[in-house]
Write a protein that holds these residues in place. Structure first.
Motif, mmCIF file in Angstrom:
data_model
loop_
_atom_site.group_PDB
_atom_site.id
_atom_site.type_symbol
_atom_site.label_atom_id
_atom_site.label_comp_id
_atom_site.label_asym_id
_atom_site.label_seq_id
_atom_site.Cartn_x
_atom_site.Cartn_y
_atom_site.Cartn_z
ATOM 1 N N PRO A 98 -1.382 -3.805 -22.530
ATOM 2 C CA PRO A 98 -1.985 -4.846 -21.676
ATOM 3 C C PRO A 98 -3.215 -4.353 -21.421
ATOM 4 C CG PRO A 98 -0.417 -3.296 -20.754
ATOM 5 C CD PRO A 98 -0.196 -2.961 -21.996
ATOM 6 N N SER A 99 -3.989 -5.211 -20.924
ATOM 7 C CA SER A 99 -5.493 -5.179 -20.523
ATOM 8 C C SER A 99 -5.587 -4.347 -19.137
ATOM 9 C CB SER A 99 -6.072 -6.441 -19.951
ATOM 10 O OG SER A 99 -6.401 -7.265 -21.181
ATOM 11 N N THR A 100 -4.574 -4.133 -18.550
ATOM 12 C CA THR A 100 -4.640 -3.114 -17.210
ATOM 13 C C THR A 100 -3.311 -2.492 -17.026
ATOM 14 O OG1 THR A 100 -4.024 -4.446 -15.398
ATOM 15 C CG2 THR A 100 -6.071 -4.868 -16.128
ATOM 16 N N ILE A 101 -3.552 -1.214 -16.456
ATOM 17 C CA ILE A 101 -2.217 -0.598 -16.312
ATOM 18 C C ILE A 101 -2.515 0.606 -15.044
ATOM 19 C CG2 ILE A 101 -1.249 -0.321 -18.564
ATOM 20 C CD1 ILE A 101 -2.490 2.366 -18.867
ATOM 21 N N ASN A 102 -1.298 0.908 -14.245
ATOM 22 C CA ASN A 102 -1.184 1.891 -13.241
ATOM 23 C C ASN A 102 -2.242 1.602 -11.914
ATOM 24 O OD1 ASN A 102 0.328 3.169 -14.776
ATOM 25 N ND2 ASN A 102 -1.169 4.454 -15.847
ATOM 26 N N GLY A 103 -1.993 0.777 -11.066
ATOM 27 C CA GLY A 103 -2.600 0.775 -10.075
ATOM 28 C C GLY A 103 -1.869 0.654 -8.937
ATOM 29 N N TRP A 104 -2.445 0.105 -7.706
ATOM 30 C CA TRP A 104 -1.457 0.035 -6.452
ATOM 31 C C TRP A 104 -2.234 -0.912 -5.635
ATOM 32 C CZ3 TRP A 104 -5.034 4.171 -6.828
ATOM 33 C CH2 TRP A 104 -6.129 4.312 -5.807
ATOM 34 N N VAL A 105 -1.520 -1.536 -4.782
ATOM 35 C CA VAL A 105 -1.841 -2.430 -3.722
ATOM 36 C C VAL A 105 -1.539 -1.793 -2.471
ATOM 37 C CG1 VAL A 105 -1.507 -4.544 -2.586
ATOM 38 C CG2 VAL A 105 -1.433 -4.530 -5.051
ATOM 39 N N GLU A 106 -2.517 -1.931 -1.452
ATOM 40 C CA GLU A 106 -2.253 -1.371 0.004
ATOM 41 C C GLU A 106 -2.233 -2.337 0.992
ATOM 42 O OE1 GLU A 106 -3.286 3.136 1.380
ATOM 43 O OE2 GLU A 106 -5.112 1.878 1.380
ATOM 44 N N PHE A 107 -1.399 -2.395 2.063
ATOM 45 C CA PHE A 107 -1.296 -3.260 2.945
ATOM 46 C C PHE A 107 -0.810 -3.009 4.419
ATOM 47 C CE2 PHE A 107 3.071 -4.280 2.143
ATOM 48 C CZ PHE A 107 3.491 -3.639 0.949
ATOM 49 N N GLU A 108 -0.926 -4.008 5.221
ATOM 50 C CA GLU A 108 -0.538 -3.419 6.722
ATOM 51 C C GLU A 108 0.949 -3.827 6.808
ATOM 52 O OE1 GLU A 108 -3.347 -5.876 8.874
ATOM 53 O OE2 GLU A 108 -4.056 -3.764 9.756
ATOM 54 N N PHE A 109 1.820 -2.919 7.133
ATOM 55 C CA PHE A 109 3.013 -3.267 7.481
ATOM 56 C C PHE A 109 3.673 -2.389 8.432
ATOM 57 C CE2 PHE A 109 7.591 -2.538 5.703
ATOM 58 C CZ PHE A 109 8.037 -3.750 6.077
ATOM 59 N N LYS A 110 4.515 -2.952 9.233
ATOM 60 C CA LYS A 110 5.037 -2.313 10.473
ATOM 61 C C LYS A 110 4.133 -1.359 11.369
ATOM 62 C CE LYS A 110 9.864 -2.407 9.442
ATOM 63 N NZ LYS A 110 11.080 -1.819 8.976
ATOM 64 N N GLY A 111 3.122 -1.818 11.529
ATOM 65 C CA GLY A 111 1.879 -1.209 12.114
ATOM 66 C C GLY A 111 1.214 -0.169 11.661
ATOM 67 N N GLY A 112 1.560 0.216 10.465
ATOM 68 C CA GLY A 112 1.038 1.164 9.460
ATOM 69 C C GLY A 112 0.636 0.569 8.068
ATOM 70 N N ASP A 161 11.334 -7.998 4.214
ATOM 71 C CA ASP A 161 9.612 -8.370 4.715
ATOM 72 C C ASP A 161 8.874 -7.602 4.111
ATOM 73 O OD1 ASP A 161 10.777 -9.758 6.831
ATOM 74 O OD2 ASP A 161 11.299 -7.871 8.213
ATOM 75 N N MET A 162 9.109 -6.271 3.414
ATOM 76 C CA MET A 162 7.989 -5.659 2.830
ATOM 77 C C MET A 162 7.425 -6.400 1.579
ATOM 78 S SD MET A 162 8.131 -1.660 1.499
ATOM 79 C CE MET A 162 6.769 -1.001 0.667
ATOM 80 N N ALA A 163 8.684 -7.086 0.915
ATOM 81 C CA ALA A 163 8.191 -7.833 -0.178
ATOM 82 C C ALA A 163 7.291 -9.053 0.157
ATOM 83 C CB ALA A 163 9.192 -8.258 -0.907
ATOM 84 N N TYR A 164 7.677 -9.447 1.294
ATOM 85 C CA TYR A 164 6.884 -10.775 1.622
ATOM 86 C C TYR A 164 5.164 -10.222 1.994
ATOM 87 C CZ TYR A 164 5.806 -14.675 4.753
ATOM 88 O OH TYR A 164 5.121 -15.885 5.358
ATOM 89 N N GLU A 165 5.085 -9.357 2.753
ATOM 90 C CA GLU A 165 3.834 -8.658 3.116
ATOM 91 C C GLU A 165 3.089 -8.237 1.976
ATOM 92 O OE1 GLU A 165 2.312 -9.195 5.950
ATOM 93 O OE2 GLU A 165 4.301 -9.820 6.899
ATOM 94 N N TYR A 166 3.600 -7.865 0.973
ATOM 95 C CA TYR A 166 3.098 -7.458 -0.468
ATOM 96 C C TYR A 166 2.615 -8.644 -1.032
ATOM 97 C CZ TYR A 166 2.921 -6.714 -5.397
ATOM 98 O OH TYR A 166 2.594 -6.732 -6.883
ATOM 99 N N LEU A 167 3.305 -9.656 -1.206
ATOM 100 C CA LEU A 167 2.997 -10.838 -1.884
ATOM 101 C C LEU A 167 1.805 -11.272 -1.040
ATOM 102 C CD1 LEU A 167 6.401 -12.479 -2.620
ATOM 103 C CD2 LEU A 167 4.581 -11.691 -4.329
ATOM 104 N N ASN A 168 1.763 -11.391 -0.033
ATOM 105 C CA ASN A 168 0.660 -11.960 0.793
ATOM 106 C C ASN A 168 -0.617 -11.228 0.401
ATOM 107 O OD1 ASN A 168 1.259 -14.518 2.188
ATOM 108 N ND2 ASN A 168 3.112 -13.177 3.242
ATOM 109 N N ALA A 169 -0.495 -9.846 0.672
ATOM 110 C CA ALA A 169 -1.549 -9.021 0.278
ATOM 111 C C ALA A 169 -2.287 -9.376 -1.044
ATOM 112 C CB ALA A 169 -1.280 -7.571 0.462
#
Ligand code: ZN
Length: 496
Positions: A98-112, A161-169
């Motif tokens: 694939p064109s891109t591999i191995n990253g991450w998404v950071e987002f606000e969740f439960k106050g952290g 809830d975490m899935a939901y916040e991840y998708l929004n982020a």
């Protein structure tokens, strides 16, 4: 025994390109059926695909935005299966390279902050759409061959809830980057959900159950809220879960089994013989890197840190990029010698004027889009903003008591409509705050004489009556009296 859920998401996103992935047909939603089609996207014999360079760029850009490695060797494969909405009977997709591999998404969740790792973001093509009528079925191929990116997460998600916040982020990042409009109504984002349940503490994953083709984030959350207790219950009863694919029935609020592993597809992947592997040059990668924007979370954190704004104000400036940019420009016109608490206070006053007054004025003047991001990722300004420095001028006049909070409202409205400076407006309209104790005293006497009832109440111990009398003084002054001074004088007179 306690159980825990392990969730991974495969998110399909339509890319914001002018044309389709392998041909020149328009990538456009809402046209009459089969009007954006050609021999290539209809899969007629003898045609050859040509890769859309902008789609490759947007995929690499996504890689950068999601902290991935952008690879220097990507190739396309054929994924073979038969379905009426896919006229070639195979989908061209990036498989093992694939064109891109191995990253991450950071987002606000439960106050952290939460972090979900990204396995890969790869490029493929969308299929057409089937329509079923009373006696017949039809296929619209306008969507066939539209560039589609699949973002695969690691199974780092632990709750609905975490899935939901991840998708929004994820969506916010892609919209910010100009990668996709992510319009859910138009089906631009679709998800496959992988969820398994295992006894807490167990390393080995439970049987992977996939819920296919979810088209809303709230749907994903609801499906998981149903599926996790269902799987847990099976295990608690001593039952066994097998790898399978399920469908979410939104109306009934349940998932249903579609097929089990024994009936899983064998896609017979093999390299697409009509396309060269993609090996981007340093210059190409550098060009894409220039399009990387500040991410929503980083922007929010920066606004809170640099301007000491509360989270809600910072969030407003994240959602409304143009308003936030205007705010930052405006803050630059506060003289550098104003520092510390005084600076922070002034910035907050400026933020309030922008969030409360300017936003309302923009809404009043037009129904203009809040921001428009061009295909090159730059934001086009389309709003009637006041010239820079005026809002800071007004904040200065509030600070030195020339304007109070009620006259400031009159001044700012006039300022937006005429473009005149606050000082000019104050002069022309005679709005300067009255801080002359003698003048205020006269108004207090008038208010006391005209309101014997509340005066009696106050003297009988009803402290709240003072606010009423203060309001009368403000009214008599047409909003121009210094409210604090009016309060002091009234209190002195009533107690005297
Ligand atoms: Zn075409």
């Amino acid at each position: 025994m306690d159980y825990e859920a392990v969730i991974g998401l495969e998110t399909h996103v339509q890319l914001k390109t002018k044309s389709k992935m392998w041909c020149g047909c328009a990538n456009e939603f809402g046209a009459p059926p089969n009007t954006h089609v050609c021999p290539v996207c209809l899969g007629l014999p003898g045609v050859l695909p040509v890769a859309n360079d902008e789609a490759l760029r947007l995929t690499a850009l996504t890689g950068f935005l999601l902290n991935c490695t952008v690879t220097r060797y990507a190739k396309f494969d054929r994924k073979n299966y038969f379905y009426p909405d896919m006229p070639k009977n195979y989908q061209i997709t990036q498989y093992d390279k694939p064109s891109t591999i191995n990253g991450w998404v950071e987002f606000e969740f439960k106050g952290g902050l939460a972090r979900v790792r990204i396995t890969r973001a790869h490029l493929e093509e969308d299929v057409g759409k089937n329509f079923h009528f009373e006696r017949t079925s039809g296929v619209d191929f306008n969507r066939a061959g539209v560039p589609l990116m699949e973002i695969v997460s690691e199974p780092d998600i632990t709750s609905p809830d975490m899935a939901y916040e991840y998708l929004n982020a994820l969506k916010d990042i892609l919209v910010y980057g100009g990668v996709s409009d992510c319009d859910m109504e138009k089906g631009m984002v679709r998800c496959d959900v992988n969820v398994s349940v295992r006894p807490k503490g167990q390393q080995e994953l439970g049987a992977k159950i996939e819920i296919k083709n979810m088209n809303s984030f709230s749907g994903v959350r609801k499906a998981l809220e149903y599926e996790i207790p269902r799987q847990t219950e099976v295990l608690k009863q001593g039952g066994k879960l097998i790898q399978s694919t399920r469908r979410w029935d939104d109306a009934a609020g349940i998932t249903e089994e579609m097929r089990t592993k024994e009936h899983a597809h064998d896609y017979r992947y093999f390299p697409e013989p009509d396309l060269m592997p993609f090996q981007p040059t340093d210059a190409w990668v550098a060009e894409v890197r220039k399009r990387v924007v500040e991410l929503p979370l980083a922007r929010k954190q920066r606004f809170m840190r640099d301007y000491q704004l509360p989270a809600s104000d910072a969030q407003t400036f994240v959602w409304d990029v143009l308003l936030g940019n205007y705010f930052e420009e405006e803050v630059r016109s506060i003289p550098a010698e104003i520092q510390g608490e005084r600076r922070a206070k002034k910035i907050k006053v400026v933020a309030n004027f922008i969030i409360n007054n300017l936003r309302a004025e923009i809404a009043r003047q037009s129904e203009m889009p809040s921001s428009e991001i061009s295909s090159k990722g730059e934001i086009k300004e389309a709003r009637p903003y006041p010239i820079h420095g005026l809002i800071v001028d007004l904040a200065n006049l509030v600070e030195n008591n020339t304007a109070n909070s009620s006259t400031a409202q009159v001044i700012i409205t006039e300022m937006f409509r005429t473009g005149k400076s606050p000082a000019t407006i104050i002069q022309e309209k005679g709005l300067a705050q009255v801080t002359d104790a003698g003048a205020i005293e006269k108004l207090c006497d008038q208010a006391i004489a005209a309101n014997p009832g509340p005066v009696g109440d106050y003297r009988a111990g009803k402290a709240a009556a003072l606010n009423f009398l203060k309001g009368q003084v403000m009214k008599l002054s047409k909003g121009k009296a210094n409210p604090a001074l009016a309060g002091e004088i009234l209190e002195r007179k009533l107690k005297g």
